[in-house]
Design an enzyme around this catalytic site. Structure first.
Site, mmCIF file in Angstrom:
data_model
loop_
_atom_site.group_PDB
_atom_site.id
_atom_site.type_symbol
_atom_site.label_atom_id
_atom_site.label_comp_id
_atom_site.label_asym_id
_atom_site.label_seq_id
_atom_site.Cartn_x
_atom_site.Cartn_y
_atom_site.Cartn_z
ATOM 1 C CE LYS A 22 -2.154 2.544 3.800
ATOM 2 N NZ LYS A 22 -1.332 3.631 3.903
ATOM 3 C CG ASN A 23 2.306 2.849 3.481
ATOM 4 O OD1 ASN A 23 1.168 3.226 3.195
ATOM 5 N ND2 ASN A 23 2.680 2.596 4.720
ATOM 6 C CB CYS A 117 -4.222 7.450 10.603
ATOM 7 S SG CYS A 117 -4.593 6.050 9.586
ATOM 8 N NE ARG A 122 0.219 10.851 9.611
ATOM 9 C CZ ARG A 122 -0.161 9.752 8.946
ATOM 10 N NH1 ARG A 122 -1.375 9.290 9.121
ATOM 11 N NH2 ARG A 122 0.655 9.167 8.099
ATOM 12 C CB ILE A 124 3.570 18.470 5.324
ATOM 13 C CG1 ILE A 124 2.855 19.805 5.289
ATOM 14 C CG2 ILE A 124 2.561 17.343 5.367
ATOM 15 C CD1 ILE A 124 2.167 20.057 3.953
ATOM 16 C CG ASP A 306 2.823 1.822 9.402
ATOM 17 O OD1 ASP A 306 3.136 2.068 8.217
ATOM 18 O OD2 ASP A 306 2.579 2.713 10.244
ATOM 19 N NE ARG A 398 -7.227 5.400 4.448
ATOM 20 C CZ ARG A 398 -6.360 6.023 5.253
ATOM 21 N NH1 ARG A 398 -6.668 6.224 6.520
ATOM 22 N NH2 ARG A 398 -5.197 6.437 4.794
#
Ligand code: EPZ
Length: 430
Positions: A22-23, A117, A122, A124, A306, A398
């Site tokens: 996914k990532n 999430c 978070r 940037i 994760d 997701r």
């Protein structure tokens, strides 16, 4: 809204094939916007974050053609906008990768501040630091707007104040068409960083050093296209390994890269789980009581953050007291309150959880609060006696392809039910 109904208490037996990462996919798909040609991407996971990205790319003018369930052809030669819609972009954390790819190709981009999430702040700022160093003017509001001063970014030497997967990937994307050489020091080294670099190089980029803490990108004039296959998902594989550890049984994981799994396999072996590597498979078996241990999550090659919720669930069933320290995020233990409803004994103090193992968990109604916590609560339900009802499973969908189908193939008693949403109570009186 979908819910999972899990009748736990039985071990897992059988085989599971791990999907594409996914990532990696949520970086490689927006990176296709850098390609002035056609790119074919294989081993794409069938997850809602990917589907959402396909819609965003089409809205910008790219042609997206599904070749089969796991392969897509993207033609980004006729992009007509560098402003993805607020509604679509804000629904996905990884939408910030659209900044790096659109800014890198067209010299400008405007992307909604990301959602995603909810486990702490978070920021940037490191993404913005990189773009600014490369000659972009960046303003932040509901949208993040970026524009290259002379219409094209230039190379720069960028030191990441802290290791950041997203900032490393985003700056890499912005740099592949920049004028000159860009270096990223203190770069993230996760498998998906290497996967993005390999994808971009297969399209015509010139990136060296991905997977080390120093990456060099020499800007080229254009990316012409090609074919690429996404790596298997290290975290999905680890999640199924944790499920076997918690529920017991024996499962063969297929389509893995054992090297990527070392940080997870070694921790499970410490706890008494048997892990046998063979080419691109791992045989995972747990038949004896789990032993306690301690875990600290760190950037790769450390134990992945994760996998923190999943390993905490396994440790809640180990003999003795274990300590889990979250080394990446500020507040990634929100799910523990739900885990305690199943009988787990966990005390959280900031970034540290002290887990006193119990000999069994008992099913109850619980709620997922984010992607990996949701997966961890499924694991808890599989290990618990009785029935567990899990709400908010959209988080899980997701990032995990067909989790229910894959678990049922291992003998798990889990099913999806669609429960109509409660009508919102009218809070006004009278
Ligand atoms: C990626 O998030 C993953 N998401 C996360 O996985 C994962 O937990 C994280 O990397 C760490 O491995 C995707 O790849 C889509 P970071 P990202 O930038 O890139 C701080 C999942 O479950 N930071 O590596 O957002 C940040 O606050 C998801 O699949 C800054 O301070 O994570 C954090 O403490 C959840 N400034 C640390 O760095 C920045 O500009 C690591 O964040 C960026 C990050």
């Amino acid at each position: 809204m979908n819910q999972y109904i899990i009748r736990g208490g039985s071990p897992l037996f059988g085989e599971v094939t791990v999907s594409g990462a996914k990532n990696a996919a949520v970086a490689i798909i927006p990176a296709a916007l850098l390609v002035d040609g056609v790119c074919r991407i294989e081993n794409v996971p069938q997850i809602s974050d990917v589907t959402l990205f396909f819609s965003i790319l089409e809205e910008l003018g790219a042609k997206v053609r599904l070749l089969n369930r796991h392969a897509v052809e993207i033609d980004a030669r006729a992009i007509r906008s560098t402003r993805p819609s607020y509604e679509l972009a804000r629904r996905i954390r990884a939408s910030y990768y659209l900044l790096g790819s659109l800014l890198g190709r067209f010299g400008r981009a405007a992307v909604a501040m990301p959602g995603g999430c909810n486990f702490g702040v978070r920021p940037i700022d490191l993404h913005v630091k990189g773009f600014t160093a490369m000659g972009a003017r960046v303003t932040e509001g509901g949208f993040i707007e970026a524009e290259a001063e002379n219409g094209r970014l230039h190379g720069a030497n960028i030191y990441m104040d802290q290791v950041s997967v997203g900032a490393t990937m985003n700056v890499m994307m912005a740099a592949v068409l920049a004028d000159g050489m860009t270096t990223i020091d203190n770069a993230a080294k996760e498998p998906h960083i290497v996967d993005l670099a390999n994808f971009l190089n297969s399209m015509g980029a010139d990136i060296k050093g991905a997977g080390t803490d120093s990456i060099r990108i020499r800007g080229v004039e254009r990316l012409t296209g090609g074919t690429y296959c996404i790596i298997p998902d290290q975290i999905e594989a680890g999640t199924y390994m944790a499920a076997v550890a918690a529920a017991g049984g024996q499962v063969l994981l297929k389509n893995v890269i054992p090297k990527h799994m070392e940080c997870i396999s070694s921790k499970l072996v410490e706890m008494g789980v048997s892990v046998t590597e063979q080419d691109d498979t791992l045989l995972v078996r747990r038949s004896q009581p789990l032993r306690r241990t301690n875990v600290k999550t760190l950037p790769y090659p450390g134990f992945p953050t994760d996998m923190q919720p999943q390993i905490t669930v396994v440790l809640s069933l180990a003999e003795g007291t274990s300590i889990v320290t979250e080394g990446v995020w500020d507040n990634r233990f929100k799910y523990v309150d739900e885990l305690k409803r199943l009988g787990a004994r966990v005390q959280v103090d900031g970034k540290v959880a002290v887990i006193e193992g119990v000999d069994h968990l008992e099913g109850a109604p619980i709620k997922a609060c984010d992607l990996r916590a949701g997966a961890a609560l499924v694991i808890a339900g599989l290990a618990a006696g009785g029935t567990t009802t899990l709400e908010n499973v959209h988080y899980i969908e997701r990032g995990y392809e067909d989790m229910v189908g894959k678990l049922r193939a291992l003998g798990a008693d889990i099913r999806v039910v669609d429960v109509p949403e409660e009508p919102r109570q009218d809070s006004r009186i009278g």
